[in-house]
Structure formats: structure tokens, C-alpha cells
Write a protein that holds these residues in place. Sequence first.
Motif, PDB file in Angstrom:
ATOM      1  N   TYR A  33     116.652 -28.197  37.392  1.00 55.70           N
ATOM      2  CA  TYR A  33     115.430 -27.912  36.644  1.00 55.70           C
ATOM      3  C   TYR A  33     115.330 -26.425  36.357  1.00 55.70           C
ATOM      4  CZ  TYR A  33     113.484 -32.577  37.084  1.00 55.70           C
ATOM      5  OH  TYR A  33     113.267 -33.924  36.976  1.00 55.70           O
ATOM      6  N   TYR A  34     114.785 -26.117  35.192  1.00 56.21           N
ATOM      7  CA  TYR A  34     114.528 -24.745  34.771  1.00 56.21           C
ATOM      8  C   TYR A  34     113.026 -24.621  34.570  1.00 56.21           C
ATOM      9  CZ  TYR A  34     119.519 -24.708  33.940  1.00 56.21           C
ATOM     10  OH  TYR A  34     120.877 -24.794  34.104  1.00 56.21           O
ATOM     11  N   HIS A  36     109.821 -22.168  33.508  1.00 55.79           N
ATOM     12  CA  HIS A  36     109.446 -20.957  32.783  1.00 55.79           C
ATOM     13  C   HIS A  36     107.945 -20.739  32.943  1.00 55.79           C
ATOM     14  CE1 HIS A  36     113.153 -20.717  30.223  1.00 55.79           C
ATOM     15  NE2 HIS A  36     113.209 -21.991  30.594  1.00 55.79           N
ATOM     16  N   GLN A  70     111.501 -16.844  34.588  1.00 52.18           N
ATOM     17  CA  GLN A  70     112.103 -18.157  34.780  1.00 52.18           C
ATOM     18  C   GLN A  70     113.014 -18.184  35.997  1.00 52.18           C
ATOM     19  OE1 GLN A  70     115.316 -19.043  31.820  1.00 52.18           O
ATOM     20  NE2 GLN A  70     114.358 -17.310  30.756  1.00 52.18           N
ATOM     21  N   ASN A  72     115.700 -21.363  38.179  1.00 49.85           N
ATOM     22  CA  ASN A  72     116.213 -22.729  38.158  1.00 49.85           C
ATOM     23  C   ASN A  72     116.649 -23.124  39.556  1.00 49.85           C
ATOM     24  OD1 ASN A  72     119.354 -22.594  38.330  1.00 49.85           O
ATOM     25  ND2 ASN A  72     118.771 -20.965  36.898  1.00 49.85           N
ATOM     26  N   CYS A 112     108.758 -32.562  31.188  1.00 51.64           N
ATOM     27  CA  CYS A 112     109.756 -31.511  31.382  1.00 51.64           C
ATOM     28  C   CYS A 112     111.171 -31.920  30.985  1.00 51.64           C
ATOM     29  CB  CYS A 112     109.762 -31.058  32.843  1.00 51.64           C
ATOM     30  SG  CYS A 112     108.231 -30.249  33.341  1.00 51.64           S
ATOM     31  N   LYS A 113     111.343 -33.131  30.513  1.00 52.40           N
ATOM     32  CA  LYS A 113     112.692 -33.544  30.134  1.00 52.40           C
ATOM     33  C   LYS A 113     112.977 -33.075  28.717  1.00 52.40           C
ATOM     34  CE  LYS A 113     115.955 -37.257  30.336  1.00 52.40           C
ATOM     35  NZ  LYS A 113     116.214 -38.634  30.644  1.00 52.40           N
ATOM     36  N   HIS A 114     114.016 -32.253  28.596  1.00 54.16           N
ATOM     37  CA  HIS A 114     114.430 -31.714  27.306  1.00 54.16           C
ATOM     38  C   HIS A 114     115.889 -32.086  27.127  1.00 54.16           C
ATOM     39  CE1 HIS A 114     115.123 -28.106  24.525  1.00 54.16           C
ATOM     40  NE2 HIS A 114     114.448 -29.020  23.872  1.00 54.16           N
ATOM     41  N   VAL A 117     118.314 -32.097  30.341  1.00 51.01           N
ATOM     42  CA  VAL A 117     117.966 -30.977  31.213  1.00 51.01           C
ATOM     43  C   VAL A 117     116.483 -31.036  31.554  1.00 51.01           C
ATOM     44  CG1 VAL A 117     117.885 -28.460  31.371  1.00 51.01           C
ATOM     45  CG2 VAL A 117     119.755 -29.560  30.154  1.00 51.01           C
ATOM     46  N   THR A 119     113.352 -29.036  31.952  1.00 48.51           N
ATOM     47  CA  THR A 119     112.809 -27.726  31.596  1.00 48.51           C
ATOM     48  C   THR A 119     111.292 -27.812  31.553  1.00 48.51           C
ATOM     49  OG1 THR A 119     114.758 -27.233  30.246  1.00 48.51           O
ATOM     50  CG2 THR A 119     112.810 -25.880  29.878  1.00 48.51           C
ATOM     51  N   CYS A 120     110.637 -27.128  32.475  1.00 48.91           N
ATOM     52  CA  CYS A 120     109.170 -27.076  32.500  1.00 48.91           C
ATOM     53  C   CYS A 120     108.738 -25.708  31.978  1.00 48.91           C
ATOM     54  CB  CYS A 120     108.629 -27.266  33.915  1.00 48.91           C
ATOM     55  SG  CYS A 120     109.089 -28.824  34.687  1.00 48.91           S
ATOM     56  N   ILE A 121     107.937 -25.698  30.931  1.00 46.59           N
ATOM     57  CA  ILE A 121     107.454 -24.436  30.368  1.00 46.59           C
ATOM     58  C   ILE A 121     105.948 -24.375  30.535  1.00 46.59           C
ATOM     59  CG2 ILE A 121     107.280 -22.985  28.319  1.00 46.59           C
ATOM     60  CD1 ILE A 121     109.864 -24.275  27.312  1.00 46.59           C
TER      61      ILE A 121
END
Length: 149
Positions: A33-34, A36, A70, A72, A112-114, A117, A119-121
Motif C-alpha cells: 500500500y502507498y 499519501h 507519502q 509505503n 484505495c484500490k488503483h 496497487v 493507493t490511499c490519498i
Amino acid sequence: MIKNIVVFFLSTVALVGAEVPRVALTPPGPSRYYIHVVNGLSKLGLLVHCQSKDDDLGYNRLLNHGDDYQWNFKVNFWGTTLYWCKLETPHASVSFESFWPETQHLWLRDRCKHGTVGTCIWTAKDDGIYLRNFLANVDELIHTWIYKR
């Protein structure tokens, strides 16, 4: 006679196979997970402090609109990884969980699924903290600021 019926019934069940109840399991999430935290404020700088039980990420100043902090990580073996953040401006603050494990509900994972990957922004805006919902292609207001006296 009864013994023959029982043997016949058990043989039939064994040959045909009994239907095993299925347990609904959540689909596996991304392995990494990433996260931001973005300064989306119109005028003020932002102080960000994020941490987990085992990992204090320290204090970070996002002075300009669009600045992005950010990090991860991989979810731990037990699936208990949890991060939380405190965001502060000179006039307000808010604390919230920025990542948590999900075993039954997929609310955070869906947002958060992109692609493949995670990715939570999280974006700090003038009226509160927003989480990017990639599926709906919108920012959703999740937390409002707590104003200082």
C-alpha cells in the motif's frame, strides 16, 4: 432391513458427495500500500504526524498547496497493520486512522484500490480531510477539522 437402508443412504451420500457450505472470504488485497497525505489547503501550511504501533514516521511540514507526504508498506503477516495521522494547521487539527485492516467490509480497500496497487490519498482541504475514491473518481469528505479555541 433398516441397517440396509442406512448403509444405502450413507453410500449414496459418499458417492454423490454432500454439499459443503461455502464461507464467503474477502478477496485478497494488494500486497503493498502507498499512503499519501496532500496539502490541499488554500492558504495555510500543514503539519503531518503519522505512525503505526511499530513505526513513527515523524513530523512533516507541507508548506505549499499540492505538497505530498507519502510512505509505503506491506501488510503484516497477521493482517493487523494500522496507521493513524494527526494533521494540524495554526487554527485546527484532526486525528484519524489512515490505514486499517479489513476482514469483512471492504470500504477502505474499495476506495484505495488503483488498478492492482493499494493507493490511499488523503487530502487536507479547507473544510476537512478527504479520501480519494478511485472507483467513483471523486474525493469524499471523511473528517472535519476540530477548531482550536
